[in-house]
Design an enzyme around this catalytic site. Sequence first.
Site, short mmCIF file in Angstrom:
data_model
loop_
_atom_site.label_atom_id
_atom_site.label_comp_id
_atom_site.label_asym_id
_atom_site.label_seq_id
_atom_site.Cartn_x
_atom_site.Cartn_y
_atom_site.Cartn_z
N CYS A 197 25.32 -26.48 5.89
CA CYS A 197 25.15 -25.81 4.50
C CYS A 197 25.59 -25.95 3.51
O CYS A 197 26.68 -27.07 3.15
CB CYS A 197 25.99 -23.80 5.12
SG CYS A 197 24.93 -23.24 7.20
N ARG A 218 21.32 -28.76 1.73
CA ARG A 218 21.68 -28.44 2.88
C ARG A 218 21.78 -27.29 3.69
O ARG A 218 21.68 -27.92 5.16
CB ARG A 218 23.34 -29.10 2.51
CG ARG A 218 24.00 -30.30 1.71
CD ARG A 218 25.14 -29.31 0.96
NE ARG A 218 25.89 -29.38 2.52
CZ ARG A 218 27.35 -30.10 2.97
NH1 ARG A 218 26.55 -32.06 3.03
NH2 ARG A 218 27.41 -30.27 4.54
N TRP A 253 21.69 -23.41 6.28
CA TRP A 253 20.75 -24.11 6.86
C TRP A 253 21.99 -23.08 8.63
O TRP A 253 22.68 -24.21 9.42
CB TRP A 253 21.58 -25.16 7.62
CG TRP A 253 20.72 -26.26 8.34
CD1 TRP A 253 21.08 -26.24 9.44
CD2 TRP A 253 18.84 -26.51 7.89
NE1 TRP A 253 19.28 -26.94 10.31
CE2 TRP A 253 18.87 -26.73 9.02
CE3 TRP A 253 18.22 -25.69 6.81
CZ2 TRP A 253 17.30 -28.05 9.56
CZ3 TRP A 253 16.58 -26.81 7.64
CH2 TRP A 253 16.65 -27.58 8.47
N ASN A 263 31.08 -23.17 7.26
CA ASN A 263 29.25 -23.98 7.35
C ASN A 263 30.73 -25.29 8.29
O ASN A 263 31.67 -25.58 8.19
CB ASN A 263 29.18 -25.83 6.40
CG ASN A 263 29.13 -26.39 6.82
OD1 ASN A 263 28.01 -26.32 7.59
ND2 ASN A 263 28.43 -28.21 5.96
N GLY A 264 29.80 -25.66 9.43
CA GLY A 264 30.29 -25.95 10.67
C GLY A 264 29.82 -24.63 12.23
O GLY A 264 29.16 -24.08 12.15
N GLU A 277 7.36 -46.05 17.69
CA GLU A 277 8.11 -45.15 16.59
C GLU A 277 8.23 -46.10 15.68
O GLU A 277 8.66 -45.37 14.62
CB GLU A 277 9.46 -43.69 17.01
CG GLU A 277 9.98 -43.82 16.39
CD GLU A 277 10.17 -42.79 15.74
OE1 GLU A 277 8.76 -42.29 15.96
OE2 GLU A 277 10.08 -42.34 14.54
N LYS A 281 6.83 -45.76 12.34
CA LYS A 281 8.22 -45.50 10.21
C LYS A 281 7.48 -46.76 9.27
O LYS A 281 7.02 -45.89 8.42
CB LYS A 281 9.46 -45.97 10.62
CG LYS A 281 10.22 -44.66 11.34
CD LYS A 281 10.45 -43.54 11.25
CE LYS A 281 9.68 -42.31 10.82
NZ LYS A 281 9.01 -41.72 12.19
N GLU A 336 4.11 -45.33 8.23
CA GLU A 336 4.21 -43.83 7.32
C GLU A 336 4.52 -44.06 5.73
O GLU A 336 4.35 -43.30 4.61
CB GLU A 336 4.74 -42.41 8.01
CG GLU A 336 5.96 -43.43 8.19
CD GLU A 336 6.35 -41.69 9.01
OE1 GLU A 336 6.20 -39.84 8.52
OE2 GLU A 336 7.04 -41.77 10.48
N HIS A 385 -4.42 -57.51 27.45
CA HIS A 385 -5.23 -57.53 27.60
C HIS A 385 -6.25 -56.41 26.24
O HIS A 385 -6.76 -56.18 25.61
CB HIS A 385 -5.38 -55.65 27.86
CG HIS A 385 -4.53 -55.98 29.92
ND1 HIS A 385 -5.00 -56.87 30.49
CD2 HIS A 385 -3.29 -56.27 29.52
CE1 HIS A 385 -4.77 -56.11 31.19
NE2 HIS A 385 -2.81 -55.91 30.98
N LYS A 441 6.39 -32.83 4.82
CA LYS A 441 7.62 -33.05 5.64
C LYS A 441 6.79 -31.86 6.96
O LYS A 441 7.26 -31.93 8.28
CB LYS A 441 8.64 -32.20 5.37
CG LYS A 441 10.09 -32.34 6.20
CD LYS A 441 9.95 -33.72 6.28
CE LYS A 441 11.32 -33.81 7.84
NZ LYS A 441 11.27 -34.78 8.56
#
Length: 615
Positions: A2, A27, A75, A101-102, A488, A492, A495, A511, A610
């Site tokens: 946050c 944040r 957040w 925050n935490g 993956e 990356k 994109e 193959h 996103k």
Amino acid sequence: MCGIVAYVGSRPAYPIVIDGLKRLEYRGYDSAGIATIEFDGSLLLKKKKGKVADLISYVGNSEPQGTIGIGHTRWATHGPPNDINAHPHRGSTDRLAIIHNGIIENFSAIRETLTCRGHNLLSETDSEVLAHLIEEVMSGSSLNLFDAVRAALSQVVGAYALVVIDKENPSSLIAARKSSPLVIGIGEDGSYYIASDATPIVSHTKNVVYLEDEEVALLDLNEGLRIRTISNDIISPEVHALEMEIESIEKGGYEHFMLKEIFEQPQSIRDSIRGRINLQQGELKMSGIDDHWGKWSNASRILILGCGTSWHAGLVAEYLFEEFARIPVEVEYASEFRYRNPIIREDDVVIAISQSGETADTLAAIKSAKAAGAHVFGVCNVVGSSIARETDSGAYTHAGPEIGVASTKAFTSQVAVLTIIALHVGHRKGTIAPERFTRLLAELNNIPELVEKVLEQAGRIDSIAEQFSRAENALYLGRGYQFPIALEGALKLKEISYIHAEGYPAAEMKHGPIALIDDDMPVIFIAPMDDVYEKVVSNVQEVKARGGKLLGIVTEGDKEVASLADHAIEIPRCDDALAPLLSVVPLQLLSYRMAVLRDCNVDQPRNLAKSVTVE
Ligand code: AGP
């Protein structure tokens, strides 16, 4: 994660705090609020679900006038985004307001104790208990706020960056931190600023003090700045001169959010496993599983749904669940699953994986699975997101906001949480050997330190990226747990650098794809010393014989693949099942650097968003 801002001085606090919150919205941005102490001595608190702009609209023309204020942009970790769960939070009286925050790990126990003592907590958050706890400590003693905050925090387990104001002391702020950042700004005019990072401060002053873990600070217009440790040792403030520009500070000094988020992974993985691994008692805590244990213990199949990188996390989970929980797993693209009239049984358990919690195809697939009577468990990063609310139960990844479109820290947090779930289910079912379970807990708990070791090789990876950056195609190859990482790594690269890349099971080369190999083709082998290592060595030799620029992601001390490949990046030795958390990191850095060298827009790649909230 946050954003926290606070001010005390001779100017109106509201505009200073609001401007600071705008700079910290990266944040967290699901709700925002401000508290000020007004000239009539009242504590004025305004908070709202939504972004800072929504708070500003809500405040309208009735702007607070006080010269001391605290502000927060949230957040969510505990309790969905709404007006009540937004910060600041008061205690039972109208005296204190707090922003935090935490994650307070023992907040349930503290909440229960406070409720028994007559405190009426209004929100679902862990943060609110701090206001009531400080109040409770003050009411039972002659402690001033500074000492009461110290005493209260000595009872807290978890992470915090917090600021408290007390309407009976309108000239002082109290701040404290542990495992969450806090910066203090010292104004030339004697004013004080506090923020989660220097971004909201740097336009007011360049003189800052970085609060360290388990330190509590008093910032008083008359008494000045005083810092103590939780155990009451006196600390001499060390003033630093800020040199960064605002823009770079938002990114923590990194060139792009994606790079910052790659380097945040030791911390984001710590936050994902925080409170879920108990090494002393040798057990895992996953209430979202335990509350529905009948579904998991009787599951005849696990269906895993996701898109993109989340689908790759699901593929890793397939290996984890089949190895540790001995439950058959099928991993499906959510977009395919929802349209092909799938067979779903009531004894299916569905795991839906989504960073944003808003992916339309995944949400639709969940609804069809629920309609067929399956139990749906969500693994999301955004608290209170649509998918989090739609699923029957779930676990948050707590990776913090991921701004870069290319998912990095969210992926490793997904894999970490899925590893915990698979181990927990296997342990409860008795399908995992106790000694391996114990060893895996210890190794998983140490993964953040191993990721830090991998990140130390960023410079070497940059130099390899320079040699690969002009490629038009690339192949990523892996077996077993490393096959999803090959996919993956390829995603990356695709994109963010727009280079065509494919991930394949290494054995599949023969193959067809081996026809693609030529002297210009980068071939990235993910080849840790696991139980299929010898097979991968053969694949490396097959490719080597046909040209190609080979990069091997290998275990520290590897000689075989490292001697065959043109380049090798070493990752620390660990259990095969945990190696994906390490092997993906060099691939993230490689794709990042290649994209930068190709002048691509790394944080907002062309054609991408996103969160894909459309079908
Ligand atoms: C990952 O780098 C991509 N940005 C994309 O594939 C993403 O993983 C996918 O859209 C799923 O998003 P979600 O996890 O928010 O559901």
